[in-house]
Design an enzyme around this catalytic site. Structure first.
Site, short mmCIF file in Angstrom:
data_model
loop_
_atom_site.label_atom_id
_atom_site.label_comp_id
_atom_site.label_asym_id
_atom_site.label_seq_id
_atom_site.Cartn_x
_atom_site.Cartn_y
_atom_site.Cartn_z
N GLN A 108 -6.25 -0.73 2.40
CA GLN A 108 -5.09 -0.22 1.49
C GLN A 108 -4.62 0.11 0.55
O GLN A 108 -5.90 -1.11 -0.52
CB GLN A 108 -3.96 -1.56 1.91
CG GLN A 108 -2.60 -0.90 1.75
CD GLN A 108 -1.91 -2.22 0.76
OE1 GLN A 108 -2.18 -3.30 0.71
NE2 GLN A 108 -0.52 -1.94 1.57
N SER A 111 -1.93 -0.74 -5.04
CA SER A 111 -2.28 -0.98 -6.43
C SER A 111 -3.13 -0.23 -7.12
O SER A 111 -4.76 -0.45 -7.04
CB SER A 111 -2.23 -2.57 -6.23
OG SER A 111 -1.65 -3.55 -5.22
N SER A 143 -8.90 -5.18 -0.46
CA SER A 143 -8.97 -5.87 0.18
C SER A 143 -9.71 -5.13 1.29
O SER A 143 -9.28 -3.74 2.00
CB SER A 143 -8.07 -6.86 1.11
OG SER A 143 -7.90 -8.07 0.01
N GLU A 226 6.49 -5.41 10.33
CA GLU A 226 5.72 -7.39 11.15
C GLU A 226 6.47 -6.77 12.14
O GLU A 226 7.45 -6.42 12.62
CB GLU A 226 7.12 -7.84 10.02
CG GLU A 226 6.15 -9.34 9.71
CD GLU A 226 7.10 -9.89 9.48
OE1 GLU A 226 6.94 -11.45 9.87
OE2 GLU A 226 8.22 -10.04 9.88
N GLU A 355 8.62 -13.90 -7.78
CA GLU A 355 9.78 -13.05 -7.93
C GLU A 355 10.38 -11.85 -7.73
O GLU A 355 11.61 -11.40 -7.35
CB GLU A 355 9.05 -12.84 -9.49
CG GLU A 355 8.90 -13.91 -10.81
CD GLU A 355 7.25 -15.10 -10.61
OE1 GLU A 355 6.50 -13.80 -9.38
OE2 GLU A 355 7.39 -16.05 -10.43
#
Ligand SMILES: Cc1cc2nc3c(=O)[nH]c(=O)nc-3n(C[C@H](O)[C@H](O)[C@H](O)COP(=O)(O)OP(=O)(O)OC[C@H]3O[C@@H](n4cnc5c(N)ncnc54)[C@H](O)[C@@H]3O)c2cc1C
Length: 391
Positions: A108, A111, A143, A226, A355
């Site tokens: 993926q 980021s 990853s 999910e 957060e």
């Protein structure tokens, strides 16, 4: 604790998978994929359109037969559902079966150094040039990139519109010239993450998923997917030891005399039970046909802290022996305590930080105001409406 009584072999759906497993006692990944057993909730021919009860029966049968599904977490969990949702027929036919069979691994590419929580801020560029897009930029924390055949890539195709509207979603062959994968070694000593650099990497325009500029919507599909499951009580995102495992080790070692440690062990055990109930509630909601909502964030926020509590306590109870990497309480070396302890800080970062989970809970459960500049939010909403009217 047996939480659900599922139908037995009298149910033809269970009987089908039971018979199939008798005929294929050691199935290959390809056989499992072609039988629709890897992601049974997917539509045919890739899955079985299985409802939650059917999925859980298949899980039970596979477990009883000692059969594991292929491992391709990003492919099966995220890339596949997004291709199913927005990919064209050619893309579905080319990518889905090898992905389900575990023959082609995926990573993926989301980021970046300047955009993690604020993913829409990403700056990797994709510029259309004839039949290709030319990619320049950098991704990080990717990853499995060093094993992967393909990556799902978010890149900016239009820098002149509000940030959420200028992003597109691509299938990126990882062997494309101009892509460099550099390892990041974690403090566990393992190499799972990478930095990925794009230097005039050309990927075919046919690898665009959905429409140009609509990638942000697809990113949300990717991140929201999910699969229903009763498993996954381990402290490390469903894997690894549980609070019960820690209690067992302590019990086998003769118990604890220190009252503070005893109290903390009881707290961790209670957290584990609460999480079990939340997980069960989610499964029950899915059985009633309700989609998962913000409660997934409640569960993630609690589960990630819980994982750190288990691993932290285990390491403390190990005393000086804990300095030996694998050692847990009472010298136990079977629980994966050492590697788990070193991995645990990642729990509250990956997949959306603690957060960010709390922001989601604040907004969607508690109805508190949104955490962005109001003017920016308005401009985005206005631009989206304009784009929808124009499109
Ligand atoms: C184990 C693991 C695997 C990963 N695998 C991948 C992968 O395969 N592919 C990929 O693309 N990424 C991957 N990531 C990256 C992950 O998605 C990001 O680390 C995550 O989204 C956080 O982004 P960041 O690291 O840039 O932190 P930042 O977003 O810079 O956050 C820094 C700190 O600021 C806080 N913060 C940020 N915004 C807010 C806000 N609005 N309100 C309050 N606090 C805020 C955060 O909570 C955090 O504490 C992985 C991360 C981990 C730990």
């Amino acid at each position: 604790m047996k939480v659900l009584e599922l139908p037995g072999l009298e149910d033809p759906r269970r009987a089908d998978v039971h018979e199939w497993l008798q005929a294929h006692p050691r199935p290959s990944g390809r056989e499992l994929a072609e039988a629709g057993l890897v992601a049974p909730h997917w539509p045919k021919p890739y899955g079985l359109e299985a409802d939650p009860v059917h999925q859980l029966m298949i899980d039970e049968e596979l477990r009883a037969a000692g059969v594991s599904r292929p491992v391709n977490p990003i492919g099966i969990g995220w890339a596949g559902p997004t291709i199913l949702y927005a990919g064209n027929e050619d893309q579905k036919q080319r990518y889905l079966l090898p992905l389900l069979a575990g023959e082609e691994l995926w990573c993926q590419l989301f980021s970046e150094p300047g955009s993690g929580s604020d993913l829409a801020n990403l700056s990797t560029r994709a510029v259309r040039d004839g039949d290709d897009y030319v990619i320049n930029g950098q991704k990080v924390w990717t990853s499995l990139a060093h094993f992967s055949k393909f990556g799902i890539l978010l890149a900016r195709t239009n820098p002149d519109v509000p940030k959420h509207l200028g992003v597109s979603y691509f299938i990126c062959p990882m062997d494309t010239p101009g892509i460099e994968v550099r390892p990041i070694i974690e403090m566990t000593g393992a190499h799972t993450f990478n930095e990925v650099f794009f230097d005039d990497a050309r990927i075919p325009a046919a690898n665009l998923v959905g429409e140009e500029g609509r990638g942000w919507e697809l990113a949300k599909v990717t991140l929201g997917n999910e699969r229903i499951s009763l498993s996954g009580e381990g402290a490390l995102w469903g894997r690894g030891p549980t609070a019960d495992d820690l209690v067992d080790v302590v019990r086998r070692g003769g118990g604890l005399s220190d009252p503070v440690s005893r109290q903390r062990l009881a707290d961790v055990w209670i957290e584990g039970k609460l999480l079990g109930l939340i997980r069960l509630r989610t499964v029950m909601a899915r059985l009633r046909g309700q989609q998962p909502g913000a409660e997934a964030s409640v569960r993630k926020a609690l589960a990630d802290d819980h994982g750190q509590h288990i691993m932290g306590l285990a390491k403390e109870l190990a005393g000086t022996e804990g300095l030996l990497v694998e050692s847990g309480p009472f010298g136990d070396t079977t629980g994966g305590w050492g590697g788990g302890f070193l991995f645990a800080p990642a729990l509250t970062v990956g997949g959306g930080t603690s957060e960010i989970q709390r922001n989601i809970i604040a907004e969607r459960v508690l109805g508190l105001p949104h955490d962005v500049d109001v003017e920016q939010g308005k401009a985005w909403a206005q631009a989206r409406r304009t784009a929808e009217v124009a499109g």
